[in-house]
Design a protein around this motif. Sequence first.
Motif, PDB file in Angstrom:
ATOM      1  N   LYS A  32      -2.063  16.752   3.636  1.00  0.00           N
ATOM      2  CA  LYS A  32      -3.328  16.683   2.909  1.00  0.00           C
ATOM      3  C   LYS A  32      -4.330  15.774   3.604  1.00  0.00           C
ATOM      4  O   LYS A  32      -5.543  16.027   3.567  1.00  0.00           O
ATOM      5  CB  LYS A  32      -3.081  16.185   1.479  1.00  0.00           C
ATOM      6  N   HIS A  33      -3.853  14.728   4.278  1.00  0.00           N
ATOM      7  CA  HIS A  33      -4.753  13.697   4.785  1.00  0.00           C
ATOM      8  C   HIS A  33      -4.754  13.537   6.307  1.00  0.00           C
ATOM      9  O   HIS A  33      -5.537  12.747   6.829  1.00  0.00           O
ATOM     10  CB  HIS A  33      -4.401  12.353   4.152  1.00  0.00           C
ATOM     11  N   PHE A  80      -3.646   6.456   5.337  1.00  0.00           N
ATOM     12  CA  PHE A  80      -4.450   7.544   5.894  1.00  0.00           C
ATOM     13  C   PHE A  80      -5.939   7.327   5.609  1.00  0.00           C
ATOM     14  O   PHE A  80      -6.790   7.616   6.451  1.00  0.00           O
ATOM     15  CB  PHE A  80      -4.007   8.892   5.323  1.00  0.00           C
ATOM     16  N   GLU A  81      -6.252   6.826   4.443  1.00  0.00           N
ATOM     17  CA  GLU A  81      -7.645   6.703   4.034  1.00  0.00           C
ATOM     18  C   GLU A  81      -8.341   5.455   4.564  1.00  0.00           C
ATOM     19  O   GLU A  81      -9.574   5.389   4.579  1.00  0.00           O
ATOM     20  CB  GLU A  81      -7.738   6.727   2.501  1.00  0.00           C
ATOM     21  N   ASN A  82      -7.564   4.461   5.024  1.00  0.00           N
ATOM     22  CA  ASN A  82      -8.171   3.176   5.374  1.00  0.00           C
ATOM     23  C   ASN A  82      -7.888   2.694   6.788  1.00  0.00           C
ATOM     24  O   ASN A  82      -8.270   1.576   7.141  1.00  0.00           O
ATOM     25  CB  ASN A  82      -7.698   2.108   4.380  1.00  0.00           C
ATOM     26  N   CYS A 131       0.829  -1.209   0.000  1.00  0.00           N
ATOM     27  CA  CYS A 131       0.000   0.000   0.000  1.00  0.00           C
ATOM     28  C   CYS A 131       0.859   1.254   0.000  1.00  0.00           C
ATOM     29  O   CYS A 131       2.067   1.216   0.253  1.00  0.00           O
ATOM     30  CB  CYS A 131      -0.946   0.001   1.205  1.00  0.00           C
ATOM     31  N   GLN A 162      -0.837   7.247   1.292  1.00  0.00           N
ATOM     32  CA  GLN A 162      -2.202   7.763   1.186  1.00  0.00           C
ATOM     33  C   GLN A 162      -3.220   6.675   1.525  1.00  0.00           C
ATOM     34  O   GLN A 162      -4.218   6.940   2.205  1.00  0.00           O
ATOM     35  CB  GLN A 162      -2.458   8.292  -0.224  1.00  0.00           C
ATOM     36  N   ASP A 163      -2.981   5.440   1.086  1.00  0.00           N
ATOM     37  CA  ASP A 163      -3.879   4.327   1.418  1.00  0.00           C
ATOM     38  C   ASP A 163      -4.039   4.180   2.928  1.00  0.00           C
ATOM     39  O   ASP A 163      -5.143   3.936   3.429  1.00  0.00           O
ATOM     40  CB  ASP A 163      -3.330   3.009   0.865  1.00  0.00           C
ATOM     41  N   LYS A 198      -5.726  15.453   8.965  1.00  0.00           N
ATOM     42  CA  LYS A 198      -7.020  15.786   9.560  1.00  0.00           C
ATOM     43  C   LYS A 198      -7.048  15.613  11.086  1.00  0.00           C
ATOM     44  O   LYS A 198      -7.981  15.062  11.642  1.00  0.00           O
ATOM     45  CB  LYS A 198      -8.121  14.945   8.920  1.00  0.00           C
ATOM     46  N   GLN A 212      -9.120   6.942  12.310  1.00  0.00           N
ATOM     47  CA  GLN A 212      -8.511   8.194  12.747  1.00  0.00           C
ATOM     48  C   GLN A 212      -8.058   8.143  14.209  1.00  0.00           C
ATOM     49  O   GLN A 212      -7.215   8.934  14.629  1.00  0.00           O
ATOM     50  CB  GLN A 212      -9.525   9.328  12.554  1.00  0.00           C
TER      51      GLN A 212
END
Length: 383
Positions: free
Chosen positions: A213-214, A174-176, A168, A171-172, A216, A179
């Motif tokens: 960017k990710h 951070f998105e999956n 991965c 970015q993968d 958050k 949090q």
Amino acid sequence: MALKAVPISQVPHIDQIHENVTFPLYNNNSTPLSNGDDDIEDRSNKFVVMGHRGSGTNMLQLSGYKRSKTIKENTLRSFNEAVKFNVDFIEFDVQVTSDGHPVIFHDIFIFTQEEGTLIEKRVTDLTLEEFLSYGPQNASTNVDKPLFRKMKDGRIFEWKVEEDDRFCTLQDVFENVTQSVGFNIEFKFDDKRNYKEDELVRVIQAALQVVFKHAKGRRITFSSFQPDAAQLIRKQQTTYPVFFLTNGGSEIYSDIRRNSLDEAIKLCLEGGLQGIVSEVKAILINPRMIAKIKESNLSLLTYGQLNNEQEVVYLQYMMGVEGVIVDFVEEITSAVSQFSKIVHAGKEHLLLLEKRLLEEERTSCSEDDLSYFRRLVPELIHS
């Protein structure tokens, strides 16, 4: 009677915010802490557990450790498995492909086999598409390029696990990954290469673009064994804390900054870094360095196979180490949750040892101290 950890000294803790850091390492609400003393005090005794490459390195199976199951390290499956056990952070390795994409992979070289011939390629020489072509593909179990790994002693073996997953990108992750868990992002570089500053900056900036960017509000910390990289990460951003990784002298490098905890402290202070991540053996052999690191206003974490032993983790908890990176996530998180309730047979000894470590004039460990360590950590003496 419940036994509570006694802080080695009243200095800022890993969970507290440094004056030029926007986010603390530990904050349940994923929001910046205020500068009030009440907030700092509430988190001052939080002992942090980080999952090594998610749910643990796959190299453990070659070291005699028995696991109930092995999950491909540094993958989304490994990360999300670790999250199930309330780990505070997951630790993983980032490298950047030749076309500028941060990917998650530990080894400098990747090995596969084509027509019976072993093929070796440097990860950073691959494009993103080439990197992702190794191992299982998406939801399929088909493997176009079987994986092999090379150990430090030169042995090569096929990389097999019970629960596989595809590779991965940063970015993968951070998105999956939820949090609620923090990320300890290690910038991985080749120990045998000399890097120019612009090479290091290229890698750092590629990863930072994804992070900013990710993120958050996610808890994030950066780390690296590469001294120049660690300092450049700090120069490139002041939002997240940066830690210098060191084995404390168990291996000797041409760069003297990597060869001792004293050099690690010096590097951190010169570069404005927030802390040190030390191989645990270096701390156990020389425990008075804990106080020295804390007196330098630096945080201290440890890594290493001994951190998979509950007794070793408990000893560090008592002595003022602020967190551990572990492979046995389920076992260690469960043990740490009980630490404040444990009545340890060596309680008085540890309290006296902590008191002596704080004395103005420090001496080497006494024979009684060394005897205590030998009884508690036999792996350290026989390794």
